[in-house]
Write a protein that holds these residues in place. Structure first.
Motif, PDB file in Angstrom:
ATOM      1  N   MET A   3       0.825  -1.185   0.000  1.00  0.00           N
ATOM      2  CA  MET A   3       0.000   0.000   0.000  1.00  0.00           C
ATOM      3  C   MET A   3       0.869   1.248   0.000  1.00  0.00           C
ATOM      4  N   LEU A   4       1.886   1.255   0.830  1.00  0.00           N
ATOM      5  CA  LEU A   4       2.770   2.411   0.910  1.00  0.00           C
ATOM      6  C   LEU A   4       3.583   2.557  -0.376  1.00  0.00           C
ATOM      7  N   ALA A   5       4.015   1.438  -0.953  1.00  0.00           N
ATOM      8  CA  ALA A   5       4.808   1.477  -2.184  1.00  0.00           C
ATOM      9  C   ALA A   5       3.982   2.041  -3.337  1.00  0.00           C
ATOM     10  N   GLU A   6       2.694   1.678  -3.403  1.00  0.00           N
ATOM     11  CA  GLU A   6       1.842   2.198  -4.464  1.00  0.00           C
ATOM     12  C   GLU A   6       1.643   3.703  -4.326  1.00  0.00           C
ATOM     13  N   THR A   7       1.505   4.178  -3.112  1.00  0.00           N
ATOM     14  CA  THR A   7       1.335   5.616  -2.871  1.00  0.00           C
ATOM     15  C   THR A   7       2.593   6.386  -3.263  1.00  0.00           C
ATOM     16  N   ILE A   8       3.736   5.834  -2.920  1.00  0.00           N
ATOM     17  CA  ILE A   8       5.003   6.496  -3.269  1.00  0.00           C
ATOM     18  C   ILE A   8       5.180   6.534  -4.782  1.00  0.00           C
ATOM     19  N   CYS A   9       4.862   5.444  -5.469  1.00  0.00           N
ATOM     20  CA  CYS A   9       4.995   5.408  -6.932  1.00  0.00           C
ATOM     21  C   CYS A   9       4.044   6.409  -7.585  1.00  0.00           C
ATOM     22  N   SER A  10       2.833   6.556  -7.049  1.00  0.00           N
ATOM     23  CA  SER A  10       1.884   7.519  -7.600  1.00  0.00           C
ATOM     24  C   SER A  10       2.377   8.945  -7.392  1.00  0.00           C
ATOM     25  N   ALA A  11       2.949   9.227  -6.231  1.00  0.00           N
ATOM     26  CA  ALA A  11       3.469  10.561  -5.949  1.00  0.00           C
ATOM     27  C   ALA A  11       4.652  10.888  -6.855  1.00  0.00           C
ATOM     28  N   SER A  43       5.175   9.683  -9.841  1.00  0.00           N
ATOM     29  CA  SER A  43       4.635   9.898 -11.184  1.00  0.00           C
ATOM     30  C   SER A  43       3.989  11.273 -11.300  1.00  0.00           C
ATOM     31  N   ALA A  44       3.253  11.676 -10.278  1.00  0.00           N
ATOM     32  CA  ALA A  44       2.610  12.997 -10.309  1.00  0.00           C
ATOM     33  C   ALA A  44       3.661  14.104 -10.344  1.00  0.00           C
ATOM     34  N   ALA A  45       4.728  13.942  -9.568  1.00  0.00           N
ATOM     35  CA  ALA A  45       5.805  14.949  -9.574  1.00  0.00           C
ATOM     36  C   ALA A  45       6.493  14.983 -10.938  1.00  0.00           C
ATOM     37  N   GLY A  46       6.696  13.857 -11.524  1.00  0.00           N
ATOM     38  CA  GLY A  46       7.319  13.797 -12.847  1.00  0.00           C
ATOM     39  C   GLY A  46       6.463  14.447 -13.913  1.00  0.00           C
ATOM     40  N   LEU A  47       5.152  14.229 -13.842  1.00  0.00           N
ATOM     41  CA  LEU A  47       4.261  14.864 -14.811  1.00  0.00           C
ATOM     42  C   LEU A  47       4.231  16.380 -14.614  1.00  0.00           C
ATOM     43  N   GLY A  48       4.351  16.845 -13.371  1.00  0.00           N
ATOM     44  CA  GLY A  48       4.425  18.279 -13.106  1.00  0.00           C
ATOM     45  C   GLY A  48       5.692  18.885 -13.703  1.00  0.00           C
ATOM     46  N   ILE A  49       6.816  18.184 -13.551  1.00  0.00           N
ATOM     47  CA  ILE A  49       8.079  18.660 -14.132  1.00  0.00           C
ATOM     48  C   ILE A  49       7.987  18.654 -15.651  1.00  0.00           C
ATOM     49  N   ALA A  50       7.318  17.654 -16.220  1.00  0.00           N
ATOM     50  CA  ALA A  50       7.139  17.601 -17.672  1.00  0.00           C
ATOM     51  C   ALA A  50       6.290  18.775 -18.153  1.00  0.00           C
ATOM     52  N   ALA A  51       5.266  19.160 -17.387  1.00  0.00           N
ATOM     53  CA  ALA A  51       4.418  20.293 -17.766  1.00  0.00           C
ATOM     54  C   ALA A  51       5.214  21.599 -17.740  1.00  0.00           C
ATOM     55  N   VAL A  52       6.038  21.770 -16.731  1.00  0.00           N
ATOM     56  CA  VAL A  52       6.866  22.979 -16.653  1.00  0.00           C
ATOM     57  C   VAL A  52       7.867  23.013 -17.812  1.00  0.00           C
ATOM     58  N   THR A  53       8.423  21.899 -18.153  1.00  0.00           N
ATOM     59  CA  THR A  53       9.381  21.815 -19.261  1.00  0.00           C
ATOM     60  C   THR A  53       8.684  22.113 -20.589  1.00  0.00           C
ATOM     61  N   ALA A  54       7.458  21.625 -20.756  1.00  0.00           N
ATOM     62  CA  ALA A  54       6.710  21.918 -21.980  1.00  0.00           C
ATOM     63  C   ALA A  54       6.348  23.398 -22.051  1.00  0.00           C
ATOM     64  N   TYR A  55       6.069  24.014 -20.918  1.00  0.00           N
ATOM     65  CA  TYR A  55       5.766  25.447 -20.876  1.00  0.00           C
ATOM     66  C   TYR A  55       6.969  26.264 -21.349  1.00  0.00           C
ATOM     67  N   ARG A  56       8.177  25.747 -21.131  1.00  0.00           N
ATOM     68  CA  ARG A  56       9.408  26.429 -21.561  1.00  0.00           C
ATOM     69  C   ARG A  56       9.761  26.095 -23.008  1.00  0.00           C
ATOM     70  N   LYS A  57       8.848  25.478 -23.732  1.00  0.00           N
ATOM     71  CA  LYS A  57       8.978  25.160 -25.157  1.00  0.00           C
ATOM     72  C   LYS A  57      10.075  24.124 -25.450  1.00  0.00           C
ATOM     73  N   ARG A  58      10.286  23.239 -24.541  1.00  0.00           N
ATOM     74  CA  ARG A  58      11.218  22.126 -24.751  1.00  0.00           C
ATOM     75  C   ARG A  58      10.388  20.842 -24.783  1.00  0.00           C
ATOM     76  N   PHE A  59       9.682  20.662 -25.899  1.00  0.00           N
ATOM     77  CA  PHE A  59       8.679  19.609 -26.002  1.00  0.00           C
ATOM     78  C   PHE A  59       9.280  18.204 -26.043  1.00  0.00           C
ATOM     79  N   ILE A  97      10.424  13.183 -20.251  1.00  0.00           N
ATOM     80  CA  ILE A  97      10.201  13.201 -18.796  1.00  0.00           C
ATOM     81  C   ILE A  97       8.844  12.590 -18.469  1.00  0.00           C
ATOM     82  N   ALA A  98       7.827  12.890 -19.277  1.00  0.00           N
ATOM     83  CA  ALA A  98       6.500  12.311 -19.048  1.00  0.00           C
ATOM     84  C   ALA A  98       6.535  10.795 -19.199  1.00  0.00           C
ATOM     85  N   ALA A  99       7.293  10.307 -20.187  1.00  0.00           N
ATOM     86  CA  ALA A  99       7.396   8.857 -20.382  1.00  0.00           C
ATOM     87  C   ALA A  99       8.028   8.194 -19.171  1.00  0.00           C
TER      88      ALA A  99
END
Length: 156
Positions: A1-9, A11-27, A33-35
């Motif tokens: 249960m704890l491992a699944e929560t950590i993996c989800s967190a 992934s969410a942090a990685g997707l946030g970093i990918a969104a910021v990187t896309a905002y800077r036009k580095r698609f 990063i999203a992958a």
């Protein structure tokens, strides 16, 4: 249960970093990063994380790894002792001598079995004319003569 929560967190942090990187036009980098950030969620959904957590926290699994390590250690120790002992070397020499082709003597120019009906008993009764050290030296001299001929051919 704890491992699944950590993996989800993660992934969410990685997707946030990918969104910021896309905002800077580095698609291209954002897509990469999203992958990478979707891998932990994929592992959770396939059940791999639960399986690894089940293996990592079972004492019987660690006991099994310990037994495998002990057997490997014993195997390697016996091989090292076998290589240092003198008896197996003699056994290896005897096996090597038995495996040789006895139809032609090492220093002979013609097959010993094809000579006028003389059987193996007649060839066994004849002593060898050269010691083995001289035969080995003659064989290595033949090898060097071949090398010398090749070098002379190329003008070296």
């Amino acid at each position: 249960m704890l491992a699944e929560t950590i993996c989800s967190a993660v992934s969410a942090a990685g997707l946030g970093i990918a969104a910021v990187t896309a905002y800077r036009k580095r698609f291209l980098t954002a897509t990469r990063i999203a992958a990478y950030s979707l891998v932990p969620v994929g592992l959770v959904l396939t059940g791999v994380v639960e399986w690894v957590a089940g293996i990592a926290f079972k004492p019987s699994v660690w006991l099994g790894f310990g037994v495998l390590g002990l057997s490997w250690l014993l195997f390697m120790t016996t091989r090292a002792i076998e290589r240092r002992s003198g008896t197996t070397r003699a056994e290896r020499k005897a096996a090597r001598a038995a495996g040789r082709n006895e139809a032609v003597a090492p220093g002979a120019s013609a097959p010993s079995l094809g000579a006028g009906g003389a059987g193996p008993a007649a060839t066994a009764a004849k002593p060898q004319s050269k010691p083995k050290k001289k035969q080995a030296a003659a064989a290595s001299g033949d090898d060097f003569s071949d090398i010398e001929a090749i070098l002379k051919k190329h003008g070296i």
